[in-house]
Design an enzyme around this catalytic site. Structure first.
Site, PDB file in Angstrom:
ATOM      1  N   THR A  44     -24.659  14.738 -40.690  1.00 22.29           N
ATOM      2  CA  THR A  44     -24.050  14.777 -39.370  1.00 22.29           C
ATOM      3  C   THR A  44     -22.885  15.754 -39.413  1.00 22.29           C
ATOM      4  O   THR A  44     -22.126  15.793 -40.391  1.00 22.29           O
ATOM      5  CB  THR A  44     -23.651  13.377 -38.852  1.00 22.29           C
ATOM      6  OG1 THR A  44     -23.091  13.509 -37.548  1.00 22.29           O
ATOM      7  CG2 THR A  44     -22.654  12.674 -39.760  1.00 22.29           C
ATOM      8  N   GLU A  45     -22.782  16.588 -38.373  1.00 23.95           N
ATOM      9  CA  GLU A  45     -21.868  17.733 -38.397  1.00 23.95           C
ATOM     10  C   GLU A  45     -20.419  17.326 -38.606  1.00 23.95           C
ATOM     11  O   GLU A  45     -19.613  18.096 -39.116  1.00 23.95           O
ATOM     12  CB  GLU A  45     -21.991  18.530 -37.090  1.00 23.95           C
ATOM     13  CG  GLU A  45     -21.524  17.753 -35.865  1.00 23.95           C
ATOM     14  CD  GLU A  45     -21.810  18.481 -34.552  1.00 23.95           C
ATOM     15  OE1 GLU A  45     -22.643  19.392 -34.541  1.00 23.95           O
ATOM     16  OE2 GLU A  45     -21.193  18.112 -33.531  1.00 23.95           O
ATOM     17  N   ASN A  46     -20.089  16.078 -38.198  1.00 31.00           N
ATOM     18  CA  ASN A  46     -18.711  15.617 -38.350  1.00 31.00           C
ATOM     19  C   ASN A  46     -18.386  15.136 -39.756  1.00 31.00           C
ATOM     20  O   ASN A  46     -17.452  14.357 -39.945  1.00 31.00           O
ATOM     21  CB  ASN A  46     -18.367  14.554 -37.300  1.00 31.00           C
ATOM     22  CG  ASN A  46     -19.407  13.456 -37.183  1.00 31.00           C
ATOM     23  OD1 ASN A  46     -20.602  13.728 -37.249  1.00 31.00           O
ATOM     24  ND2 ASN A  46     -18.976  12.235 -37.014  1.00 31.00           N
ATOM     25  N   GLY A  47     -19.155  15.621 -40.743  1.00 34.27           N
ATOM     26  CA  GLY A  47     -18.694  15.501 -42.119  1.00 34.27           C
ATOM     27  C   GLY A  47     -19.320  14.461 -42.990  1.00 34.27           C
ATOM     28  O   GLY A  47     -18.629  13.769 -43.746  1.00 34.27           O
ATOM     29  N   SER A  49     -18.438  20.956 -43.885  1.00 34.77           N
ATOM     30  CA  SER A  49     -19.655  20.518 -43.211  1.00 34.77           C
ATOM     31  C   SER A  49     -20.380  21.692 -42.558  1.00 34.77           C
ATOM     32  O   SER A  49     -21.607  21.808 -42.637  1.00 34.77           O
ATOM     33  CB  SER A  49     -19.312  19.472 -42.141  1.00 34.77           C
ATOM     34  OG  SER A  49     -20.488  19.004 -41.521  1.00 34.77           O
TER      35      SER A  49
END
Lengths: 215, 213, 215, 213
Positions: free
Chosen positions: B46-49, B88
């Site tokens: 997930t792009e938020n890390g 990320s």
């Protein structure tokens, strides 16, 4: 190093660029933003992934008329009515930056990189006005650092020197923003003695942190 | 019969190789997670890390510090890891993700993707991580209905909406057919309740029938 | 994922660029280098901070005549006689890269950055032939990514998926090299079950690791 | 009397502000650590990925995984942190270190630094982290003897050796005098067993006497 929220945000002056951590509410330094609203500094440029939700936090800062410009990747959310209203009324500027370029431009500021060629956004409307170059057969756009006068971030635990660890996906923009501002203020849930954090797991070394607020 | 959204998700899941690192974006593509075999070894980014994202969190599992790219609470699987936003997106931009799955307004014959803006004059621009995902993953899969509500095909000769990324889509999963975007054109991989001839008629771009048809 | 050292290094082919972790002996993947010598691949370009110490490890690889070129920041050390001899005999190429540019160029390769402007080396002999540009009043040099075909690194503990943690200053180039190669091979002291590493403390996520060797 | 190396280190230590983040490079500058007050709050950075470096390790403390930039075993202090090489040099290059202390072959009147190569035709070039340190820290302090063995001053109008960095040195600590490199010239801060007049005669660059002389 350890101060109250009002004392911490007194570093913000009219016209400053303020980096605000968080992805939605995860990692959002809510208490620092509240103190910033109380503090009263205006004409601000806010750099954050979003442009506020509901009526609190960033949205309240915007509603109070303190923000001249927002630099973010995703201002339009189901509950971003404060930003939406200001934007449609022409009362706030917006620079939309792809999320990865936003993170990398903040990192570049902290890392002393003058500019970098990014493949993100090539061929899109966001490429307009940007220098492009083909390197090794692939096209890139030149992107410049985003520096902050002050960064407001939220971490999980700090030691008294300012070493920080984060919690789950609330880490998000905190570590890069901490490196990119002249003054970094971290709100944390807990402050421990120096030596209580394992040096192997520190995510933001104390060198990047100027003020700590426990909330 | 054309496919339901659930059936589309199931078909996409079937095409993800075991052990792949996959980003499901936001919205409809997140449904693909429900159809991955537990023993597939597929790891969600997930792009938020985070790598190793689990299913949506419910009840006591809900933790405001643990969300997906759509800001919905999720869970963590064994073998997960957390990292900051620059790391990320370096992971994305550096080409380390095997597959990314996104929705789309339009996909062009050469794989251009338009999924962030309809270009409406009063729209507030908002791109999030879409442009980074579009150019970052080794393969970009699109999930969308093939025809818009007005009946116009969303697989088009040239995108009329603002682009998200150029020549980046490799597969397009729709309710009536699956397409592969290849150097020599768009190939029909599979159809659902529609004939290839009808597809060719209704979609305004040349289509290469699958060698297996 | 978990293989023997000979099996792991069979990924290296003649003419490959091999990234080798370590700063001096800290973080040096000695057993993988020994296996690479056994394996026999030649005409290699080695990217590493140093150019070998004494007669073992990298120095032995050089002595075996397998290396065409070394890219490093500091080849000249008190015990770098193998490299010194080859260099003076004109039998090996050398590209000297300032240590920070070396690390950042490796990171750029892993992060999909096409090139970046670095302030390091401006006005020095190492600026020769490089594109320069003044940005915001400061001069920078354009630096390009360094990609590896294979990276050989040493970490401390891995889980069976390939998540890695390091130990103290042996971390050094490992995490950046892991991102910069098509195939990353990590030698570790211990391999644990998936779920035994705390997700908050993983330094190299498993996505960057292709083969694990326990030594 | 001119200063011993130990005395030079003591004088440099005295000029480091409490709480500063400092990199001591390799060789002679590392002696400065011996003269920092334990309660000064000064934090030492080592380029190979550590803040909070302690004194050299002895006996059982020696750990091959914990070394300084000169590859000598060191110890770890409470409040330390480890990070990888790209992060370590981002910390330098980004201007976060307050002071970096290095040796030098030559320093020019405008603060150019030459400390990595004598330019000898048969020398093997080796730069390490010197060029990054030279341009990265907020202040660069140089420690060196003022005169080479042949009597020639090492503070020069223009460096004849290859540069490490341009206009980057702010202070030069030598065995006979301390200098501040300032916009209007090189100022003599303090002398040790030599008169300012003699300094002016022997060093071939204009010197601004200290206002306190």
């Amino acid at each position: 190093m350890i101060v109250s929220a009002p004392e911490a945000v007194s570093a913000v002056e009219d016209g400053h660029t303020v980096l605000v951590g968080g992805f939605g509410m995860a990692g959002m330094p809510v208490e620092l933003i509240d103190a910033l609203i109380e503090h009263g500094a205006g004409d601000l440029t806010i750099v954050s992934n979003n442009a506020g939700n509901g009526d609190t936090g960033l949205a309240a800062l915007l509603a109070a008329g303190r923000v001249r410009k927002v630099v973010c990747s995703f201002p339009r959310q189901s509950d971003s009515w404060v930003f939406d209203g200001l934007y449609r009324a022409g009362q706030i500027e917006l620079e939309v930056v792809p999320q990865g370029n936003l993170a990398e431009r903040l990192r570049a500021a902290g890392a002393g990189i003058g500019a970098f060629f990014s493949p993100t956004g090539v061929g899109t409307p966001l490429a307009e006005g940007k220098e492009s170059r083909v390197i090794d057969g692939r096209e890139y756009l030149l992107e410049y650092p985003i520096r902050g006068d002050v960064a407001l971030i939220r971490a999980h635990v700090a030691d008294k020197m300012g070493n920080l660890v984060y919690r789950k996906t609330a880490r998000n923009f905190g570590p890069v923003m901490a490196t990119a501002a002249a003054v970094t203020i971290a709100q944390v849930s807990r402050i421990v003695e120096v030596g209580e954090l394992d040096p192997e797991v520190v995510v933001t070394p104390a060198i990047y942190v100027n003020r700590l607020v426990q909330v | 019969m054309s496919l339901s959204r659930e059936q589309m998700a199931e078909i996409v899941a079937r095409d993800i190789p075991d052990g792949a690192y996959v980003n499901l974006g936001i919205g409809q593509p997140t449904m693909v997670a429900d159809y991955l075999r537990p023993d597939s070894g597929v790891v969600l980014h997930t792009e938020n890390g985070m790598l190793g994202m689990g299913r949506p969190a419910i009840g006591d599992e809900i933790d405001p510090d643990l969300t997906n790219a759509g800001k919905q609470p999720v869970t963590e699987l064994p073998g997960a890891s957390y990292f900051h936003h620059a790391d990320s997106f370096a992971m994305m931009r550096g080409g380390h993700l095997d597959v990314c799955i996104m929705g789309a307004f339009q996909v062009s014959a050469r794989g251009d993707l338009a999924n962030w803006s309809t270009g409406a004059p009063d729209a507030i621009p908002a791109v999030g991580g879409a442009m980074d995902l579009a150019i970052g993953a080794k393969q970009v899969f699109v999930m969308m209905s093939l025809f818009a509500k007005d009946g116009k095909p969303k697989l088009v000769p040239e995108c009329t909406y603002p682009l998200t990324g150029r020549a980046c889509v490799s597969r397009v999963y729709t309710d009536v057919a699956t397409f592969a975007v290849e150097p020599d054109g768009v190939r029909v991989v599979e159809t659902f309740g529609i004939t290839v001839d009808e597809l060719i008629t209704r979609v305004g771009i040349p289509l290469v029938p699958s060698p297996f048809d």
